[in-house]
Scaffold this motif. Sequence first.
Motif, PDB file in Angstrom:
ATOM      1  N   SER A 207      -3.953   7.360 -10.834  1.00 54.15           N
ATOM      2  CA  SER A 207      -4.298   8.570 -11.570  1.00 54.15           C
ATOM      3  C   SER A 207      -3.023   9.335 -11.918  1.00 54.15           C
ATOM      4  CB  SER A 207      -5.243   9.458 -10.750  1.00 54.15           C
ATOM      5  OG  SER A 207      -6.552   8.909 -10.725  1.00 54.15           O
ATOM      6  N   GLY A 208      -3.164  10.323 -12.826  1.00 50.89           N
ATOM      7  CA  GLY A 208      -2.013  11.102 -13.240  1.00 50.89           C
ATOM      8  C   GLY A 208      -1.536  12.045 -12.157  1.00 50.89           C
ATOM      9  N   ASP A 209      -0.437  12.707 -12.423  1.00 43.56           N
ATOM     10  CA  ASP A 209       0.137  13.658 -11.472  1.00 43.56           C
ATOM     11  C   ASP A 209      -0.691  14.935 -11.417  1.00 43.56           C
ATOM     12  OD1 ASP A 209       3.417  12.744 -12.608  1.00 43.56           O
ATOM     13  OD2 ASP A 209       2.328  12.009 -10.860  1.00 43.56           O
ATOM     14  N   ARG A 210      -0.594  15.647 -10.307  1.00 42.85           N
ATOM     15  CA  ARG A 210      -1.177  16.971 -10.217  1.00 42.85           C
ATOM     16  C   ARG A 210      -0.318  17.951 -11.015  1.00 42.85           C
ATOM     17  NH1 ARG A 210      -4.717  18.827  -6.636  1.00 42.85           N
ATOM     18  NH2 ARG A 210      -3.556  20.782  -6.576  1.00 42.85           N
ATOM     19  N   PRO A 211      -0.951  18.921 -11.674  1.00 45.00           N
ATOM     20  CA  PRO A 211      -0.156  19.896 -12.445  1.00 45.00           C
ATOM     21  C   PRO A 211       0.829  20.680 -11.583  1.00 45.00           C
ATOM     22  CG  PRO A 211      -2.488  20.021 -13.033  1.00 45.00           C
ATOM     23  CD  PRO A 211      -2.388  19.117 -11.847  1.00 45.00           C
ATOM     24  N   ASP A 212       0.457  20.933 -10.310  1.00 46.73           N
ATOM     25  CA  ASP A 212       1.336  21.721  -9.453  1.00 46.73           C
ATOM     26  C   ASP A 212       2.332  20.859  -8.678  1.00 46.73           C
ATOM     27  OD1 ASP A 212      -0.323  20.478  -7.658  1.00 46.73           O
ATOM     28  OD2 ASP A 212      -1.184  22.312  -6.820  1.00 46.73           O
TER      29      ASP A 212
ATOM     30  N   LEU B 220       0.841  -1.201   0.000  1.00 52.51           N
ATOM     31  CA  LEU B 220       0.000   0.000   0.000  1.00 52.51           C
ATOM     32  C   LEU B 220       0.872   1.245   0.000  1.00 52.51           C
ATOM     33  CD1 LEU B 220      -2.976   1.155   0.385  1.00 52.51           C
ATOM     34  CD2 LEU B 220      -2.408   1.264   2.819  1.00 52.51           C
ATOM     35  N   ALA B 221       1.921   1.240   0.809  1.00 53.05           N
ATOM     36  CA  ALA B 221       2.843   2.369   0.855  1.00 53.05           C
ATOM     37  C   ALA B 221       3.628   2.497  -0.446  1.00 53.05           C
ATOM     38  CB  ALA B 221       3.795   2.223   2.041  1.00 53.05           C
ATOM     39  N   ALA B 222       4.036   1.367  -1.011  1.00 57.82           N
ATOM     40  CA  ALA B 222       4.932   1.380  -2.171  1.00 57.82           C
ATOM     41  C   ALA B 222       4.196   1.500  -3.498  1.00 57.82           C
ATOM     42  CB  ALA B 222       5.775   0.109  -2.176  1.00 57.82           C
ATOM     43  N   HIS B 223       2.869   1.594  -3.491  1.00 52.89           N
ATOM     44  CA  HIS B 223       2.093   1.475  -4.732  1.00 52.89           C
ATOM     45  C   HIS B 223       2.558   2.435  -5.822  1.00 52.89           C
ATOM     46  CE1 HIS B 223      -1.588   0.465  -7.066  1.00 52.89           C
ATOM     47  NE2 HIS B 223      -1.382   1.679  -7.561  1.00 52.89           N
ATOM     48  N   ARG B 224       2.619   3.723  -5.519  1.00 52.13           N
ATOM     49  CA  ARG B 224       2.954   4.688  -6.575  1.00 52.13           C
ATOM     50  C   ARG B 224       4.428   4.616  -6.985  1.00 52.13           C
ATOM     51  NH1 ARG B 224      -0.354   8.499  -8.989  1.00 52.13           N
ATOM     52  NH2 ARG B 224       0.682  10.334  -9.861  1.00 52.13           N
ATOM     53  N   PRO B 225       5.380   4.456  -6.059  1.00 53.39           N
ATOM     54  CA  PRO B 225       6.761   4.219  -6.499  1.00 53.39           C
ATOM     55  C   PRO B 225       6.904   2.937  -7.331  1.00 53.39           C
ATOM     56  CG  PRO B 225       6.746   4.922  -4.216  1.00 53.39           C
ATOM     57  CD  PRO B 225       5.317   4.682  -4.600  1.00 53.39           C
TER      58      PRO B 225
ATOM     59  N   ASP C 265      -7.066  11.818 -17.167  1.00 48.08           N
ATOM     60  CA  ASP C 265      -6.041  10.990 -16.528  1.00 48.08           C
ATOM     61  C   ASP C 265      -6.391  10.604 -15.095  1.00 48.08           C
ATOM     62  OD1 ASP C 265      -3.748   9.563 -16.770  1.00 48.08           O
ATOM     63  OD2 ASP C 265      -2.396  11.174 -16.199  1.00 48.08           O
ATOM     64  N   LEU C 266      -7.683  10.538 -14.784  1.00 47.70           N
ATOM     65  CA  LEU C 266      -8.117  10.018 -13.496  1.00 47.70           C
ATOM     66  C   LEU C 266      -8.552   8.575 -13.687  1.00 47.70           C
ATOM     67  CD1 LEU C 266     -10.206  13.028 -12.097  1.00 47.70           C
ATOM     68  CD2 LEU C 266      -7.827  12.438 -11.609  1.00 47.70           C
ATOM     69  N   PHE C 267      -8.285   7.763 -12.673  1.00 51.18           N
ATOM     70  CA  PHE C 267      -8.562   6.332 -12.802  1.00 51.18           C
ATOM     71  C   PHE C 267      -9.408   5.841 -11.635  1.00 51.18           C
ATOM     72  CE2 PHE C 267      -7.669   1.909 -11.791  1.00 51.18           C
ATOM     73  CZ  PHE C 267      -7.988   1.302 -13.001  1.00 51.18           C
ATOM     74  N   GLY C 268     -10.311   4.910 -11.949  1.00 54.82           N
ATOM     75  CA  GLY C 268     -11.115   4.302 -10.904  1.00 54.82           C
ATOM     76  C   GLY C 268     -11.620   2.935 -11.316  1.00 54.82           C
ATOM     77  N   ILE C 269     -12.311   2.289 -10.394  1.00 55.22           N
ATOM     78  CA  ILE C 269     -12.932   0.988 -10.625  1.00 55.22           C
ATOM     79  C   ILE C 269     -14.435   1.141 -10.408  1.00 55.22           C
ATOM     80  CG2 ILE C 269     -13.134  -1.398  -9.867  1.00 55.22           C
ATOM     81  CD1 ILE C 269     -10.506  -0.996 -11.180  1.00 55.22           C
ATOM     82  N   ARG C 270     -15.199   0.823 -11.435  1.00 52.87           N
ATOM     83  CA  ARG C 270     -16.657   0.851 -11.325  1.00 52.87           C
ATOM     84  C   ARG C 270     -17.121  -0.530 -10.860  1.00 52.87           C
ATOM     85  NH1 ARG C 270     -20.244   4.086 -14.312  1.00 52.87           N
ATOM     86  NH2 ARG C 270     -18.680   4.439 -15.922  1.00 52.87           N
ATOM     87  N   CYS C 271     -17.801  -0.580  -9.738  1.00 48.61           N
ATOM     88  CA  CYS C 271     -18.330  -1.832  -9.185  1.00 48.61           C
ATOM     89  C   CYS C 271     -19.838  -1.827  -9.362  1.00 48.61           C
ATOM     90  CB  CYS C 271     -17.955  -1.968  -7.709  1.00 48.61           C
ATOM     91  SG  CYS C 271     -18.371  -3.567  -6.993  1.00 48.61           S
ATOM     92  N   SER C 272     -20.338  -2.732 -10.195  1.00 45.02           N
ATOM     93  CA  SER C 272     -21.759  -2.749 -10.554  1.00 45.02           C
ATOM     94  C   SER C 272     -22.445  -3.984  -9.991  1.00 45.02           C
ATOM     95  CB  SER C 272     -21.930  -2.730 -12.074  1.00 45.02           C
ATOM     96  OG  SER C 272     -21.276  -1.620 -12.648  1.00 45.02           O
TER      97      SER C 272
END
Length: 622
Positions: free
Chosen positions: A377-382, A62-67, A317-324
């Motif tokens: 999701s993508g990076d923030r512009p700032d 969970l901590a290492a996900h984005r790296p 560039d936003l990402f999610g999971i749709r659970c139906s």
Amino acid sequence: MVSDVRPGITGGAAPSAAPSSTSSSALSAATPVTFGGLFGWLHPAAGRRGVVLCGAHGFEQLAAHRPWRALAEGLAAAGCPTLRFDYPGEGDSGDASDAGEVRVETCVAAIGQAVRFLREATGVTEVVLVGLRLGANLAVLATQAEPVDRLVLLAPAATGRAYLREMRLRARTVGGVAEGPGPVQTQTQTQAQASNSLSVGGFRLGPAFLADLQNLDASAIVRPPAPQVLLLASETKALAARLTALGSEVEAGPFPGLAALIGDPIFAEIPDAAFARVTAFAAAGMTRTEPAVPLRLAPARLDGPGWTEAPVRFHPDLFGIRCSPRRREPDAPTVLFVSTGMTVHSGWGRQTTDLARSLAADGVPSLRFDLAGIGDSGDRPDARKPPFAPDGFEDIRRALDAVAETGSRVVLVGNCSGAYAAFQALCRDARVDGALLINLYCFDWDPGQDVDAVIRQVFGSTSTYAALLTRGATWRRLLSGQIRVGAIGATLARRGLATALRRLRRLVKPVSPGGSAARRVARLRRRGATIRLIYSAGDPGLAALRRHLGRSPGRADRRLGAPVTIVPDIDHNFSSAEAQALLGRHLREVLRAVQDAPRPDSVPAPRPLDPRAVARVVLGRA
């Protein structure tokens, strides 16, 4: 506009001849995939040597996900098609079994599935396994049944028993209180320990998995795991000698930056030097093809008891999971789960995934997604960290656009900084019909505050120390000089002064243009929105609740139109199974309240006022 992302692989057929692109954007675009009940990401590239990333387990991953995602992107940029995936029962993958019991052999088998999927989907002729922490131990075992060409072991545990000792220590410190004892153990936690189970940051290790780990030994293999091995760890001598004796060519070295990689999701950092060495080892002498072998992938989809899940991308560039749900309950609202801190959309302890699937089994759809800068999701512009970002609610608006096509009502769910972003979106967007706000830290974020400084409060809050001082062990530590009273007093004094200055600034220039929190809550209630607040006892957010909605008993309840729930013996992240069940019950109450409320377009329009009556009110003669 929302698109179901293209993933999964169709059966076992070889990749078909399809148009391919050699553009850098096409080669670097990761694709969500599903295979054998597992969820993952395929990062395409033009090389004939592929990489399977075997992540750490539970809280550490969970901590290492984005790296870890950054490592996959770097490997793909170097020409290696790369697959990262969630083990059974973790992240967005399916459960290990109907009973939900994960075994070591199940995770090892999943690595074998990932290797075969990568070969089939990309046409690679060589495979590199890269394992992190427990994932490194699992990767070694996987090579005994699924031969690979290269192996990278990043800080593997010497033995399963050593790993368990570390995890038992982390179980007491993750989410604990700095400079003081952790939260009092609940009866359930005590019983769990007695039954030989363990929970680390909300991730539960069951009795069978713990029993498997007791017998785990990285050196207890009978054949070389790969012709070439890269081993990065603080201690490499014993394992390197064993692998060399088995016939592997071993390159060993330290792993700088490990603690910052797996320590905490909010402060996780990419270990640039170590990852650069991994990439160089994986790509050394690799054969490239131009153009890249085309991928033959079917839409990613997972099915479970009462639910179906598919990945979605939106804006752009936003990402999610749709659970139906398989069968949707009539007029059921859609739930939007908002990211907490830097935690990926599956949630702390995978609680969001589990709750979403539980709701779907009851007929309620949901979307769990990552705010910009978090998870997938993508990076923030700032480039700033997302928690308490002043524009974080805009990502929620984009998610609302993504579910608007269903025409259903919407309920937001968020914890801490996620609750803050949800409250801001609730006030600004009339499409939101309700919200469950968990440990809402503040109603408005003062831009003069430093996010890192707030999160890294070394000594905790005043209320935390007040609670600690009621414990006999704390008094003994005070008397023995183990707790630095002067430092605590100075810290609290500085914090009090800073709070006073911030309040003075708010009087001169209010943080929110929408008026006070109490006024906004009143407007929300007039709009018909349902709001529920729930806190763990002693949470720092309670101070903001009392300051803005009333200190006297029942004042906040009356303003919200429902009691504020304060739960004892629960950590900030509501990690335990008990806490999760409680959140599920409260969320279902919110959903029922939203369903029972009349839709705004069905409310009768008010009758025109008599002009004479209006005049009397204006003149004060009513």
